[in-house]
Design a protein around this motif. Sequence first.
Motif, PDB file in Angstrom:
ATOM      1  N   GLY A  31      -1.704  -1.978  14.944  1.00 57.82           N
ATOM      2  CA  GLY A  31      -2.940  -2.728  15.152  1.00 57.82           C
ATOM      3  C   GLY A  31      -3.332  -3.671  14.046  1.00 57.82           C
ATOM      4  N   GLU A  32      -2.490  -3.826  13.006  1.00 57.98           N
ATOM      5  CA  GLU A  32      -2.809  -4.744  11.912  1.00 57.98           C
ATOM      6  C   GLU A  32      -1.639  -5.689  11.662  1.00 57.98           C
ATOM      7  OE1 GLU A  32      -4.565  -3.154   8.309  1.00 57.98           O
ATOM      8  OE2 GLU A  32      -4.907  -1.245   9.306  1.00 57.98           O
ATOM      9  N   ASP A  33      -1.960  -6.918  11.225  1.00 55.56           N
ATOM     10  CA  ASP A  33      -0.912  -7.867  10.861  1.00 55.56           C
ATOM     11  C   ASP A  33      -0.042  -7.274   9.757  1.00 55.56           C
ATOM     12  OD1 ASP A  33      -1.866  -9.688  12.672  1.00 55.56           O
ATOM     13  OD2 ASP A  33      -3.074 -10.784  11.212  1.00 55.56           O
ATOM     14  N   LEU A  34       1.258  -7.552   9.836  1.00 52.53           N
ATOM     15  CA  LEU A  34       2.185  -6.962   8.867  1.00 52.53           C
ATOM     16  C   LEU A  34       2.925  -8.042   8.067  1.00 52.53           C
ATOM     17  CD1 LEU A  34       3.513  -4.259   7.878  1.00 52.53           C
ATOM     18  CD2 LEU A  34       5.339  -4.744   9.537  1.00 52.53           C
ATOM     19  N   LEU A  35       3.774  -8.816   8.735  1.00 50.37           N
ATOM     20  CA  LEU A  35       4.594  -9.829   8.074  1.00 50.37           C
ATOM     21  C   LEU A  35       4.684 -11.075   8.935  1.00 50.37           C
ATOM     22  CD1 LEU A  35       7.504  -7.487   6.966  1.00 50.37           C
ATOM     23  CD2 LEU A  35       6.105  -8.794   5.367  1.00 50.37           C
ATOM     24  N   GLU A  36       4.780 -12.229   8.279  1.00 50.45           N
ATOM     25  CA  GLU A  36       4.939 -13.506   8.971  1.00 50.45           C
ATOM     26  C   GLU A  36       6.084 -14.282   8.333  1.00 50.45           C
ATOM     27  OE1 GLU A  36       2.189 -17.315  10.408  1.00 50.45           O
ATOM     28  OE2 GLU A  36       1.424 -15.848   8.950  1.00 50.45           O
ATOM     29  N   PHE A  37       6.922 -14.889   9.182  1.00 53.94           N
ATOM     30  CA  PHE A  37       8.085 -15.628   8.696  1.00 53.94           C
ATOM     31  C   PHE A  37       7.670 -17.039   8.316  1.00 53.94           C
ATOM     32  CE2 PHE A  37      12.274 -17.786   9.395  1.00 53.94           C
ATOM     33  CZ  PHE A  37      13.004 -17.054   8.473  1.00 53.94           C
ATOM     34  N   ASN A  38       8.037 -17.452   7.100  1.00 50.56           N
ATOM     35  CA  ASN A  38       7.746 -18.807   6.633  1.00 50.56           C
ATOM     36  C   ASN A  38       8.881 -19.726   7.089  1.00 50.56           C
ATOM     37  OD1 ASN A  38       7.475 -21.216   5.124  1.00 50.56           O
ATOM     38  ND2 ASN A  38       6.365 -20.138   3.506  1.00 50.56           N
ATOM     39  N   PRO A  59       3.906 -11.283   3.251  1.00 51.97           N
ATOM     40  CA  PRO A  59       3.188 -10.037   3.544  1.00 51.97           C
ATOM     41  C   PRO A  59       1.728 -10.334   3.903  1.00 51.97           C
ATOM     42  CG  PRO A  59       3.475 -10.298   1.175  1.00 51.97           C
ATOM     43  CD  PRO A  59       4.222 -11.430   1.818  1.00 51.97           C
ATOM     44  N   LEU A  60       1.249  -9.716   4.963  1.00 56.15           N
ATOM     45  CA  LEU A  60      -0.111  -9.967   5.442  1.00 56.15           C
ATOM     46  C   LEU A  60      -1.073  -8.833   5.110  1.00 56.15           C
ATOM     47  CD1 LEU A  60       0.804 -11.512   8.905  1.00 56.15           C
ATOM     48  CD2 LEU A  60       0.339 -12.699   6.766  1.00 56.15           C
ATOM     49  N   ARG A  61      -0.567  -7.821   4.413  1.00 59.72           N
ATOM     50  CA  ARG A  61      -1.412  -6.761   3.862  1.00 59.72           C
ATOM     51  C   ARG A  61      -0.654  -6.139   2.701  1.00 59.72           C
ATOM     52  NH1 ARG A  61      -1.270  -1.662   8.098  1.00 59.72           N
ATOM     53  NH2 ARG A  61       0.635  -2.210   9.202  1.00 59.72           N
ATOM     54  N   PRO A  62      -1.353  -5.518   1.765  1.00 61.88           N
ATOM     55  CA  PRO A  62      -0.703  -5.032   0.538  1.00 61.88           C
ATOM     56  C   PRO A  62       0.477  -4.107   0.791  1.00 61.88           C
ATOM     57  CG  PRO A  62      -3.094  -4.944   0.306  1.00 61.88           C
ATOM     58  CD  PRO A  62      -2.820  -5.315   1.729  1.00 61.88           C
ATOM     59  N   GLU A  63       0.366  -3.243   1.810  1.00 64.91           N
ATOM     60  CA  GLU A  63       1.439  -2.283   2.067  1.00 64.91           C
ATOM     61  C   GLU A  63       2.728  -2.945   2.517  1.00 64.91           C
ATOM     62  OE1 GLU A  63      -2.283  -0.559   4.136  1.00 64.91           O
ATOM     63  OE2 GLU A  63      -1.616  -2.456   3.293  1.00 64.91           O
ATOM     64  N   ALA A  64       2.644  -4.221   2.929  1.00 59.84           N
ATOM     65  CA  ALA A  64       3.813  -4.915   3.471  1.00 59.84           C
ATOM     66  C   ALA A  64       4.676  -5.572   2.397  1.00 59.84           C
ATOM     67  CB  ALA A  64       3.366  -5.970   4.475  1.00 59.84           C
ATOM     68  N   VAL A  65       4.247  -5.516   1.145  1.00 57.93           N
ATOM     69  CA  VAL A  65       5.009  -6.166   0.066  1.00 57.93           C
ATOM     70  C   VAL A  65       6.408  -5.571  -0.053  1.00 57.93           C
ATOM     71  CG1 VAL A  65       5.129  -6.559  -2.418  1.00 57.93           C
ATOM     72  CG2 VAL A  65       2.947  -6.820  -1.215  1.00 57.93           C
ATOM     73  N   THR A  66       6.502  -4.243   0.037  1.00 58.08           N
ATOM     74  CA  THR A  66       7.806  -3.586  -0.052  1.00 58.08           C
ATOM     75  C   THR A  66       8.694  -3.981   1.119  1.00 58.08           C
ATOM     76  OG1 THR A  66       6.778  -1.697  -1.164  1.00 58.08           O
ATOM     77  CG2 THR A  66       8.985  -1.372  -0.261  1.00 58.08           C
ATOM     78  N   ALA A  67       8.100  -4.030   2.326  1.00 56.04           N
ATOM     79  CA  ALA A  67       8.859  -4.440   3.512  1.00 56.04           C
ATOM     80  C   ALA A  67       9.353  -5.883   3.363  1.00 56.04           C
ATOM     81  CB  ALA A  67       7.998  -4.301   4.763  1.00 56.04           C
ATOM     82  N   LYS A  68       8.530  -6.743   2.782  1.00 55.10           N
ATOM     83  CA  LYS A  68       8.939  -8.137   2.550  1.00 55.10           C
ATOM     84  C   LYS A  68      10.194  -8.199   1.680  1.00 55.10           C
ATOM     85  CE  LYS A  68       7.928 -11.889  -0.591  1.00 55.10           C
ATOM     86  NZ  LYS A  68       8.598 -12.960   0.115  1.00 55.10           N
ATOM     87  N   GLN A  69      10.208  -7.427   0.610  1.00 54.21           N
ATOM     88  CA  GLN A  69      11.347  -7.438  -0.303  1.00 54.21           C
ATOM     89  C   GLN A  69      12.622  -6.971   0.395  1.00 54.21           C
ATOM     90  OE1 GLN A  69       9.822  -4.884  -3.360  1.00 54.21           O
ATOM     91  NE2 GLN A  69       8.581  -6.485  -4.334  1.00 54.21           N
TER      92      GLN A  69
END
Length: 309
Positions: A115-122, A130-140
């Motif tokens: 239910g929350e934004d996670l990641l967006e492709f540039n 990353p669209l929320r702090p918890e997504a930084v690890t997933a981005k990497q």
Amino acid sequence: MKFFITSSTGIPNIPEFVGTVEVDELLLGYCDSNTKMDVKHDIAKSFFIKYPERLEWYKQRCFHVFPNFFKSFTNDLMDLFNQSGGVHVLQRLNGCEWDDETGEVKGFVKFGYDGEDLLEFNPNTFTWIPLRPEAVTAKQIWDADKVMREYYKTAVTQNYPEQLKKYVDYGRSVLLRTELPSVSLLQKTPSSPVSCLATGFYPHRASLVWRKDGEELHEEVDHGEILPNHDGTFQMSVDLNLSSVTPEDWTRYDCVFQLSGVNEEIITKVEKDRIRTNWGKSEMTVLVTAALVVPALILIGAAGFIVYK
């Protein structure tokens, strides 16, 4: 063109995977993991008749590739967020926008989780935002995945634009048409806002505003969303609070509809006799009923008098 995919776990009685494709807000196709596939519109039907291999491509991804792919993604995210079970939903919105006048194409891919934004492709750097702090690890992790990066880079720069242009080519008579709406002024009660409703327009790129003496109003105005009609056209409304305005000044206000690609505006001026009301109908019903009942009573009385005589 928009693809919308929802993958879920732990929710009974609904498919674990659901996918749809839309072009200019028209639903062209639907599929789910229960092996159900439905081609919704003539545009898609003619497209798949011409390109049957594309229909087979969709079937493979809807029934086999994507359900497993998104289930694996969900498990990875659950591990990343230290989640052991329960209900979880992974969603992806992807596709592109094409301006056929300037030739500009904008591809997009966006993921949401629970239910929350996670990641967006540039689409410029081909990296994940990353669209929320918890997504930084997933981005990497996703940035380091060269196969995934190349897949989405090709999708947003080549595959999506080519497919959208083909859909537009096959659905030109539908997608490139313009239909002007009917515009009505509505009011529920004498103290309710006056609602300006425009319905039956196409495409969905349109604006509906209130003006006073030719100047657009922003205060005391409530804009509604653009909503689809059952026939493929759209509707929208905008409310204006006139409770503090004297009836003599109502004519200074007008509702203005503008459709993209059409120069002419549809201007509807606020006049008492142009506003359709529920309370007006009720009063009219009472008057009509009275007009019918009184003669009926007279006739009954006269008949009774004659019988009595």
